[in-house]
Design an enzyme around this catalytic site. Structure first.
Site, mmCIF file in Angstrom:
data_model
loop_
_atom_site.group_PDB
_atom_site.id
_atom_site.type_symbol
_atom_site.label_atom_id
_atom_site.label_comp_id
_atom_site.label_asym_id
_atom_site.label_seq_id
_atom_site.Cartn_x
_atom_site.Cartn_y
_atom_site.Cartn_z
ATOM 1 N N PHE A 54 39.639 50.405 38.946
ATOM 2 C CA PHE A 54 38.784 50.903 40.029
ATOM 3 C C PHE A 54 39.033 50.122 41.333
ATOM 4 O O PHE A 54 39.439 50.690 42.350
ATOM 5 C CB PHE A 54 37.329 50.831 39.565
ATOM 6 C CG PHE A 54 36.307 50.825 40.654
ATOM 7 C CD1 PHE A 54 36.292 51.822 41.624
ATOM 8 C CD2 PHE A 54 35.348 49.812 40.715
ATOM 9 C CE1 PHE A 54 35.340 51.804 42.637
ATOM 10 C CE2 PHE A 54 34.398 49.794 41.706
ATOM 11 C CZ PHE A 54 34.399 50.787 42.682
ATOM 12 N N ALA A 72 40.100 37.486 40.907
ATOM 13 C CA ALA A 72 38.816 38.198 40.965
ATOM 14 C C ALA A 72 37.830 37.543 40.008
ATOM 15 O O ALA A 72 38.077 37.451 38.809
ATOM 16 C CB ALA A 72 39.020 39.659 40.599
ATOM 17 N N TYR A 110 31.269 36.463 29.179
ATOM 18 C CA TYR A 110 31.983 36.981 30.358
ATOM 19 C C TYR A 110 31.832 36.015 31.533
ATOM 20 O O TYR A 110 32.810 35.643 32.188
ATOM 21 C CB TYR A 110 31.444 38.370 30.721
ATOM 22 C CG TYR A 110 32.080 38.944 31.961
ATOM 23 C CD1 TYR A 110 33.418 39.313 31.961
ATOM 24 C CD2 TYR A 110 31.358 39.111 33.142
ATOM 25 C CE1 TYR A 110 34.024 39.831 33.097
ATOM 26 C CE2 TYR A 110 31.943 39.631 34.276
ATOM 27 C CZ TYR A 110 33.276 39.990 34.244
ATOM 28 O OH TYR A 110 33.870 40.492 35.377
#
Ligand code: UDP
Length: 322
Positions: free
Chosen positions: A12, A118, A150
């Site tokens: 995305f 990122a 995460y």
């Protein structure tokens, strides 16, 4: 003109980034294994002579090394993302996010390439001091709650970027993205806006987890990409971690109402307890607001899109696909 290499470039955010760098006259190469990305995201770029792509995993080290060697700037976007995916596929999440970043940094450091990693606002965990600033303490939940793996994996990525800068002078920057949204984002891995919009367009229940008082600041992917474009020429960001986000905050219940209103939908809001929506004992973040002081000290940054603009874009992009 620079040669930009984007891991996860069919994802995305990566695909929007690729498109923008091409529009600006750069050369773009991407590497993506299509695990969560999609070939459809780069279909419109394939005819561009300055664009090349390889469908393969970043764990193909000879290929990764070759692509890094051939580039000037690296954006490492390949990662397992989405709270739902993290809960259902924890082993791959940690392998992709930790080992993947480790090898990108290793090869980038051999040639001293400008590198961007990122990261995510998830790193702030349960921090409650609003807004979230890069030097804040990090408060995560216990290891028995899968979600935190995460945040931990992204924090390790940041540590590695900083360590490579310190020890090998690698010009690396990690950027913490706050709830990035826009066309091409899929709801498959849990992201709330494409899920709400799809449900509303189908007149199906809009599922709000918990009581809906939790809030988020959503930023348009185009604003994130603009910030990244500026960062490649901003040496002040080297050796740092920087937030990228919008300060326009909305509760998830109000978001559901807004989506229903903007789509003219007959959907009802349906409240679902976290235990049912996610897993027993799931912990959500109540508020998440970025402090962008550091970013504004490095580049000229002002998001161009309001949440309303972004919702219209997402509605227009999902409507024809249903
Ligand atoms: N959420 C929701 N319904 C959905 C998907 C998400 O109410 O169908 C909530 C989720 O619990 C969270 C917020 O929306 O409070 C944002 O979720 P998302 O996964 O998009 O991003 P997060 O901020 O959790 O990373």
């Amino acid at each position: 003109m620079k040669k930009i290499f984007i891991t996860g470039g069919a994802g995305f955010i990566g695909s929007h980034m690729a498109q923008k760098f091409l529009e600006l006259g750069h050369e773009v190469s991407i590497l993506d294994d299509l695990s969560t990305g999609s070939i459809n995201n780069i279909e419109h770029l394939k005819g561009n002579k300055s664009f090349s792509y390889r469908i393969d995993t970043i764990f193909n080290e000879p290929l990764l090394r070759e692509m890094i060697d051939a580039s000037d700037v690296i954006f490492h976007m390949a990662a397992s993302v989405g709270v739902r995916l993290i809960i259902t596929d924890p082993v791959n999440t940690m392998a992709n996010n930790i080992h993947g970043t480790e090898i990108v940094l290793k090869y980038a450091a051999l040639k001293g390439k400008r590198t961007f990693i990122a990261s995510s606002s998830e790193v702030y965990g349960k921090g409650s001091r609003i807004p979230f600033s890069e030097e804040d303490d990090i408060i995560l939940g216990p290891t028995s709650k899968g979600r935190w793996s995460y945040a931990c994996s992204k924090a390790i990525d940041e540590f590695m970027g900083l360590a490579y800068f310190k020890e090998y002078k690698l010009p690396a920057t990690s950027f913490r993205l706050f709830n990035t949204v826009g066309p091409r984002q899929t709801g498959r891995y849990g992201m709330v806006i494409p899920r709400f919009v799809s449900a509303a367009l189908k007149n199906e229940p809009v599922t709000v987890y918990g009581d809906g008082t939790q809030s988020r600041c959503f930023i348009n992917v185009a604003d994130v990409v603009d910030a990244c474009v500026k960062l490649i020429d901003a040496d002040k960001s080297i050796g740092t971690v920087v937030n990228i986000g919008s300060s326009e905050e909305i509760s998830i219940l109000d978001l559901g109402r807004k989506v229903i209103e903007m789509t003219g939908s007959k959907s009802q809001i349906q409240f679902i307890p976290y235990d049912q929506a996610m897993e027993a004992g799931f912990e959500d973040m109540q508020r998440r607001v970025p402090d962008t002081t550091r970013l504004r000290g490095i580049i000229d940054f002002e998001p161009r899109y309001t949440l309303k603009d972004t919702l219209s874009q997402v509605i227009d992009s999902i409507r024809p696909t249903l």
